[in-house]
Write a protein that holds these residues in place. Structure first.
Motif, mmCIF file in Angstrom:
data_model
loop_
_atom_site.group_PDB
_atom_site.id
_atom_site.type_symbol
_atom_site.label_atom_id
_atom_site.label_comp_id
_atom_site.label_asym_id
_atom_site.label_seq_id
_atom_site.Cartn_x
_atom_site.Cartn_y
_atom_site.Cartn_z
ATOM 1 N N ILE A 74 0.849 -1.198 0.000
ATOM 2 C CA ILE A 74 0.000 0.000 0.000
ATOM 3 C C ILE A 74 0.889 1.254 0.000
ATOM 4 C CG2 ILE A 74 -1.989 -1.129 1.059
ATOM 5 C CD1 ILE A 74 -1.205 0.082 3.733
ATOM 6 N N PRO A 75 0.353 2.383 -0.431
ATOM 7 C CA PRO A 75 1.138 3.619 -0.547
ATOM 8 C C PRO A 75 1.643 4.151 0.798
ATOM 9 C CG PRO A 75 -0.866 3.777 -1.847
ATOM 10 C CD PRO A 75 -0.997 2.549 -0.992
ATOM 11 N N ASN A 76 2.687 4.974 0.719
ATOM 12 C CA ASN A 76 3.297 5.574 1.907
ATOM 13 C C ASN A 76 2.777 6.974 2.214
ATOM 14 O OD1 ASN A 76 4.949 3.358 2.483
ATOM 15 N ND2 ASN A 76 6.457 4.047 0.985
ATOM 16 N N ARG A 77 1.852 7.461 1.422
ATOM 17 C CA ARG A 77 1.291 8.796 1.606
ATOM 18 C C ARG A 77 -0.213 8.734 1.379
ATOM 19 N NH1 ARG A 77 5.596 8.513 -1.150
ATOM 20 N NH2 ARG A 77 7.469 9.689 -0.635
ATOM 21 N N ALA A 78 -0.909 9.744 1.902
ATOM 22 C CA ALA A 78 -2.348 9.867 1.651
ATOM 23 C C ALA A 78 -2.652 11.295 1.196
ATOM 24 C CB ALA A 78 -3.144 9.539 2.905
ATOM 25 N N LEU A 79 -3.294 11.416 0.073
ATOM 26 C CA LEU A 79 -3.673 12.714 -0.471
ATOM 27 C C LEU A 79 -4.707 13.392 0.421
ATOM 28 C CD1 LEU A 79 -3.618 14.748 -2.891
ATOM 29 C CD2 LEU A 79 -5.543 13.432 -3.829
ATOM 30 N N ILE A 80 -4.510 14.691 0.654
ATOM 31 C CA ILE A 80 -5.554 15.505 1.271
ATOM 32 C C ILE A 80 -6.271 16.266 0.159
ATOM 33 C CG2 ILE A 80 -6.079 17.409 2.831
ATOM 34 C CD1 ILE A 80 -3.598 16.540 4.468
ATOM 35 N N CYS A 81 -5.502 17.026 -0.625
ATOM 36 C CA CYS A 81 -6.086 17.861 -1.672
ATOM 37 C C CYS A 81 -4.991 18.276 -2.647
ATOM 38 C CB CYS A 81 -6.718 19.096 -1.033
ATOM 39 S SG CYS A 81 -7.519 20.215 -2.188
ATOM 40 N N HIS A 82 -5.363 18.590 -3.868
ATOM 41 C CA HIS A 82 -4.436 19.220 -4.812
ATOM 42 C C HIS A 82 -5.214 20.184 -5.680
ATOM 43 C CE1 HIS A 82 -5.505 17.034 -8.543
ATOM 44 N NE2 HIS A 82 -5.734 16.004 -7.745
ATOM 45 N N GLY A 83 -4.494 21.090 -6.314
ATOM 46 C CA GLY A 83 -5.135 22.055 -7.179
ATOM 47 C C GLY A 83 -4.159 22.545 -8.229
ATOM 48 N N SER A 84 -4.688 23.012 -9.356
ATOM 49 C CA SER A 84 -3.813 23.515 -10.406
ATOM 50 C C SER A 84 -4.531 24.545 -11.263
ATOM 51 C CB SER A 84 -3.297 22.366 -11.279
ATOM 52 O OG SER A 84 -4.369 21.706 -11.901
ATOM 53 N N ASP A 85 -3.714 25.333 -11.936
ATOM 54 C CA ASP A 85 -4.202 26.227 -12.975
ATOM 55 C C ASP A 85 -3.229 26.121 -14.141
ATOM 56 O OD1 ASP A 85 -2.022 27.863 -12.327
ATOM 57 O OD2 ASP A 85 -3.225 29.526 -11.576
ATOM 58 N N LYS A 86 -3.121 27.143 -14.984
ATOM 59 C CA LYS A 86 -2.295 27.018 -16.190
ATOM 60 C C LYS A 86 -0.795 26.945 -15.921
ATOM 61 C CE LYS A 86 -2.222 31.945 -16.939
ATOM 62 N NZ LYS A 86 -2.446 33.049 -17.809
#
Length: 194
Positions: free
Chosen positions: A115-127
Protein backbone atom coordinates in the motif's frame (compact mmCIF):
# COMPACT_ATOMS: atom_id res chain seq x y z
CA UNK A 1 26.75 27.04 -5.55
CA UNK A 2 25.42 24.08 -3.59
CA UNK A 3 22.42 22.12 -4.72
CA UNK A 4 20.97 18.80 -3.79
CA UNK A 5 20.22 15.49 -5.37
CA UNK A 6 17.20 13.59 -4.18
CA UNK A 7 17.93 10.13 -2.79
CA UNK A 8 15.18 8.39 -0.90
CA UNK A 9 13.04 10.72 1.12
CA UNK A 10 16.00 12.88 2.11
CA UNK A 11 17.99 15.34 0.10
CA UNK A 12 21.77 15.19 0.08
CA UNK A 13 24.22 17.87 -1.01
CA UNK A 14 26.08 17.79 -4.33
CA UNK A 15 28.04 20.44 -6.18
CA UNK A 16 26.42 22.33 -9.03
CA UNK A 17 27.46 25.32 -11.05
CA UNK A 18 24.18 26.55 -12.48
CA UNK A 19 20.82 27.51 -11.00
CA UNK A 20 17.92 28.88 -12.99
CA UNK A 21 16.53 32.27 -12.16
CA UNK A 22 12.83 33.00 -12.21
CA UNK A 23 11.00 36.28 -12.15
CA UNK A 24 7.69 37.72 -11.07
CA UNK A 25 6.08 41.11 -11.43
CA UNK A 26 5.42 42.65 -8.01
CA UNK A 27 2.54 44.97 -7.08
CA UNK A 28 4.59 47.98 -8.25
CA UNK A 29 4.82 46.43 -11.76
CA UNK A 30 8.57 45.80 -11.30
CA UNK A 31 10.17 42.54 -12.37
CA UNK A 32 11.67 40.83 -9.34
CA UNK A 33 14.09 37.95 -9.80
CA UNK A 34 14.13 35.07 -7.35
CA UNK A 35 16.22 31.92 -7.18
CA UNK A 36 14.53 28.82 -8.54
CA UNK A 37 15.01 25.55 -6.72
CA UNK A 38 15.14 23.28 -9.77
CA UNK A 39 18.34 22.49 -11.60
CA UNK A 40 18.39 20.08 -14.54
CA UNK A 41 21.65 18.58 -15.70
CA UNK A 42 22.42 17.61 -19.28
CA UNK A 43 21.30 14.03 -18.61
CA UNK A 44 17.83 15.28 -17.45
CA UNK A 45 18.57 14.48 -13.81
CA UNK A 46 16.55 16.75 -11.53
CA UNK A 47 18.47 18.39 -8.72
CA UNK A 48 17.09 20.74 -6.12
CA UNK A 49 18.83 23.63 -4.39
CA UNK A 50 17.86 22.79 -0.81
CA UNK A 51 18.85 26.22 0.54
CA UNK A 52 16.29 27.94 -1.68
CA UNK A 53 13.55 25.78 -0.15
CA UNK A 54 14.70 25.56 3.47
CA UNK A 55 15.25 29.32 3.69
CA UNK A 56 12.01 30.05 1.79
CA UNK A 57 13.83 32.09 -0.86
CA UNK A 58 11.27 31.15 -3.50
CA UNK A 59 8.22 30.98 -1.22
CA UNK A 60 6.91 34.56 -1.52
CA UNK A 61 6.48 34.35 -5.31
CA UNK A 62 4.54 31.11 -4.76
CA UNK A 63 2.33 32.82 -2.14
CA UNK A 64 1.72 35.76 -4.50
CA UNK A 65 0.81 33.39 -7.33
CA UNK A 66 -1.49 31.34 -5.09
CA UNK A 67 -3.36 34.49 -3.99
CA UNK A 68 -4.01 35.52 -7.60
CA UNK A 69 -4.67 32.06 -9.02
CA UNK A 70 -7.97 30.52 -9.94
CA UNK A 71 -6.97 26.98 -9.04
CA UNK A 72 -9.27 24.07 -9.63
CA UNK A 73 -9.14 21.93 -6.48
CA UNK A 74 -9.48 18.14 -6.53
CA UNK A 75 -9.38 15.21 -4.14
CA UNK A 76 -8.55 12.54 -6.73
CA UNK A 77 -5.10 11.39 -7.81
CA UNK A 78 -6.14 10.70 -11.39
CA UNK A 79 -6.55 14.47 -11.91
CA UNK A 80 -2.85 15.16 -11.27
CA UNK A 81 -1.06 15.83 -14.59
CA UNK A 82 1.30 13.03 -15.69
CA UNK A 83 4.36 15.30 -15.94
CA UNK A 84 3.88 16.30 -12.27
CA UNK A 85 3.51 12.66 -11.23
CA UNK A 86 6.72 11.86 -13.09
CA UNK A 87 8.58 14.73 -11.41
CA UNK A 88 7.45 13.62 -7.93
CA UNK A 89 8.52 10.05 -8.66
CA UNK A 90 12.03 11.35 -9.41
CA UNK A 91 12.14 12.96 -5.96
CA UNK A 92 11.31 9.75 -4.10
CA UNK A 93 12.77 6.28 -3.74
CA UNK A 94 9.26 4.77 -3.44
CA UNK A 95 7.87 6.23 -6.68
CA UNK A 96 6.00 8.80 -4.57
CA UNK A 97 3.36 6.24 -3.68
CA UNK A 98 0.19 7.99 -2.55
CA UNK A 99 -3.39 6.91 -1.82
CA UNK A 100 -6.63 8.74 -2.52
CA UNK A 101 -8.34 10.18 0.58
CA UNK A 102 -9.99 7.50 2.69
CA UNK A 103 -8.01 4.62 1.12
CA UNK A 104 -5.47 2.40 2.92
CA UNK A 105 -1.94 3.77 3.31
CA UNK A 106 1.09 3.28 5.60
CA UNK A 107 0.00 5.65 8.31
CA UNK A 108 2.03 4.79 11.35
CA UNK A 109 4.30 2.09 12.76
CA UNK A 110 3.06 -0.96 10.83
CA UNK A 111 4.38 -0.88 7.26
CA UNK A 112 2.92 -2.81 4.34
CA UNK A 113 4.83 -2.66 1.04
CA UNK A 114 1.64 -3.32 -0.93
CA UNK A 115 0.00 0.00 0.00
CA UNK A 116 1.14 3.62 -0.55
CA UNK A 117 3.30 5.57 1.91
CA UNK A 118 1.29 8.80 1.61
CA UNK A 119 -2.35 9.87 1.65
CA UNK A 120 -3.67 12.71 -0.47
CA UNK A 121 -5.55 15.51 1.27
CA UNK A 122 -6.09 17.86 -1.67
CA UNK A 123 -4.44 19.22 -4.81
CA UNK A 124 -5.14 22.05 -7.18
CA UNK A 125 -3.81 23.52 -10.41
CA UNK A 126 -4.20 26.23 -12.98
CA UNK A 127 -2.29 27.02 -16.19
CA UNK A 128 1.12 27.27 -14.46
CA UNK A 129 0.75 26.49 -10.74
CA UNK A 130 0.16 23.28 -8.78
CA UNK A 131 -0.22 22.55 -5.07
CA UNK A 132 -0.72 19.34 -3.14
CA UNK A 133 -1.26 18.60 0.55
CA UNK A 134 -0.76 15.05 1.77
CA UNK A 135 0.05 12.96 4.84
CA UNK A 136 3.03 10.74 5.63
CA UNK A 137 3.31 8.35 8.54
CA UNK A 138 5.86 7.18 11.06
CA UNK A 139 5.54 7.69 14.78
CA UNK A 140 2.49 9.81 13.90
CA UNK A 141 1.04 11.59 10.90
CA UNK A 142 2.78 14.57 9.29
CA UNK A 143 1.16 16.90 6.77
CA UNK A 144 3.14 18.16 3.79
CA UNK A 145 2.67 20.81 1.12
CA UNK A 146 4.21 20.80 -2.33
CA UNK A 147 4.14 23.85 -4.59
CA UNK A 148 5.17 23.55 -8.24
CA UNK A 149 5.46 26.21 -10.91
CA UNK A 150 5.47 24.94 -14.51
CA UNK A 151 5.42 26.17 -18.06
CA UNK A 152 3.70 23.89 -20.55
CA UNK A 153 4.79 20.45 -19.28
CA UNK A 154 8.11 21.58 -17.78
CA UNK A 155 8.64 22.08 -14.04
CA UNK A 156 10.44 25.40 -13.47
CA UNK A 157 10.30 25.78 -9.67
CA UNK A 158 9.48 23.72 -6.60
CA UNK A 159 8.91 24.30 -2.89
CA UNK A 160 8.02 21.79 -0.15
CA UNK A 161 7.26 22.16 3.53
CA UNK A 162 5.20 20.89 6.45
CA UNK A 163 1.80 22.06 7.67
CA UNK A 164 -0.65 21.29 10.41
CA UNK A 165 -4.41 21.08 10.36
CA UNK A 166 -5.22 19.03 7.22
CA UNK A 167 -5.42 22.13 5.03
CA UNK A 168 -7.46 21.50 1.92
CA UNK A 169 -8.15 24.88 0.33
CA UNK A 170 -6.05 27.49 -1.40
CA UNK A 171 -7.08 30.25 1.01
CA UNK A 172 -6.29 28.19 4.12
CA UNK A 173 -2.87 27.29 2.68
CA UNK A 174 -2.07 30.91 1.80
CA UNK A 175 -2.99 32.12 5.30
CA UNK A 176 -0.94 29.34 6.92
CA UNK A 177 2.12 30.14 4.78
CA UNK A 178 1.89 33.86 5.54
CA UNK A 179 1.63 33.21 9.31
CA UNK A 180 4.53 30.75 9.41
CA UNK A 181 6.99 31.74 6.65
CA UNK A 182 9.22 33.83 8.92
CA UNK A 183 9.24 31.48 11.91
CA UNK A 184 12.44 29.52 12.46
CA UNK A 185 11.64 26.05 11.09
CA UNK A 186 8.00 27.14 10.88
CA UNK A 187 7.43 25.40 7.55
CA UNK A 188 10.22 22.83 7.44
CA UNK A 189 12.99 21.39 9.55
CA UNK A 190 16.68 21.35 8.71
CA UNK A 191 16.12 18.36 6.40
CA UNK A 192 13.78 18.46 3.46
CA UNK A 193 11.44 15.48 3.22
CA UNK A 194 9.13 14.69 0.35
Amino acid sequence: MKCVTVLGAFILFASCVYAQQGSVINKHKEIVHYPASIIKTSDSTVKIDERVILYNKNLQPFINSLKLSSLTESYKLDRIPDFIKSFLKQLSNDQFTIANPGKAWNCCCDRNDSIPNRALICHGSDKNLFFMTYLTGGVGESEHLILIRYKDDTIVDFWAGTLSGHLSSKNAIVQYLIRNKNKHWGLNSNILTI
